[in-house]
Design a protein around this motif. Structure first.
Motif, PDB file in Angstrom:
ATOM      1  N   LEU A  17       3.482  30.276  18.170  1.00  0.00           N
ATOM      2  CA  LEU A  17       2.991  31.200  19.188  1.00  0.00           C
ATOM      3  C   LEU A  17       1.468  31.154  19.290  1.00  0.00           C
ATOM      4  CD1 LEU A  17       5.363  34.257  18.624  1.00  0.00           C
ATOM      5  CD2 LEU A  17       5.375  32.638  20.535  1.00  0.00           C
ATOM      6  N   LYS A  22      -2.587  30.002  26.430  1.00  0.00           N
ATOM      7  CA  LYS A  22      -2.949  31.408  26.641  1.00  0.00           C
ATOM      8  C   LYS A  22      -2.170  31.988  27.825  1.00  0.00           C
ATOM      9  CE  LYS A  22      -6.859  34.440  27.146  1.00  0.00           C
ATOM     10  NZ  LYS A  22      -7.719  34.859  26.104  1.00  0.00           N
ATOM     11  N   ALA A  25       4.304  33.096  27.709  1.00  0.00           N
ATOM     12  CA  ALA A  25       5.332  33.654  26.827  1.00  0.00           C
ATOM     13  C   ALA A  25       6.330  32.546  26.492  1.00  0.00           C
ATOM     14  CB  ALA A  25       6.038  34.815  27.511  1.00  0.00           C
ATOM     15  N   THR A  66       4.741  36.634  22.947  1.00  0.00           N
ATOM     16  CA  THR A  66       3.333  36.253  22.897  1.00  0.00           C
ATOM     17  C   THR A  66       2.664  37.012  21.759  1.00  0.00           C
ATOM     18  OG1 THR A  66       2.787  37.987  24.498  1.00  0.00           O
ATOM     19  CG2 THR A  66       3.069  35.766  25.380  1.00  0.00           C
TER      20      THR A  66
END
Length: 145
Positions: A17, A22, A25, A66
């Motif tokens: 993750l 950026k 998800a 995220t």
């Protein structure tokens, strides 16, 4: 000392993750596939990470997980405690008051000193350090995404 497999998977998931682009998800299915796990099992681990405030879950077709906290602030210890809890690794099972009044168990005290040092070290190890080493290679699981 041995951590559970869930901690192993949680640490790897958190690194994945951390590597994700950026704002993107990542669903449970790709995270599970990267580790050759069932999505159901990984979902239980992800729930613990959500409850600990390390990640967030976004529902829906483009949903997934995220990082919630600032990536640079997440330590190995944060992830380990999210999965394993914060209990001590060693507890003395003897009653020492009869032969060592007011001192308690000296073995337990020694073990707690070592555990404290281990926790200090784990709190200084950051997931981003591992992620940055991976980013420098083409083995980044998100390299082609």
């Amino acid at each position: 000392m041995k951590y559970s497999k869930a901690t192993n998977y949680a640490l790897h998931t958190m690194v994945f993750l951390t590597l994700a682009p950026k704002g993107k998800a990542i669903g449970v299915e790709p995270l599970a596939k990267m580790q050759d796990l069932s999505a159901t099992y990984l979902s239980k681990i992800l729930t613990k990470l959500v409850k600990a405030g390390l990640i967030e879950s976004t529902p829906g077709a483009k949903g997934g997980y995220t990082i919630l906290k600032k990536k640079e602030d997440i330590s190995f210890l944060d992830v380990i405690q999210a999965v394993e809890g914060q209990t001590n690794l060693f507890r003395c099972s003897l009653e020492h008051d009869s032969f060592m009044p007011h001192n308690g168990c000296l073995i337990e005290q020694a073990m707690q000193d070592v555990e404290t040092k281990m926790q200090e070290t784990l709190s200084q190890k950051r997931l981003v350090d591992i992620a940055s080493q991976i980013e420098q290679t083409e083995k980044n699981p998100f390299f082609k995404m």
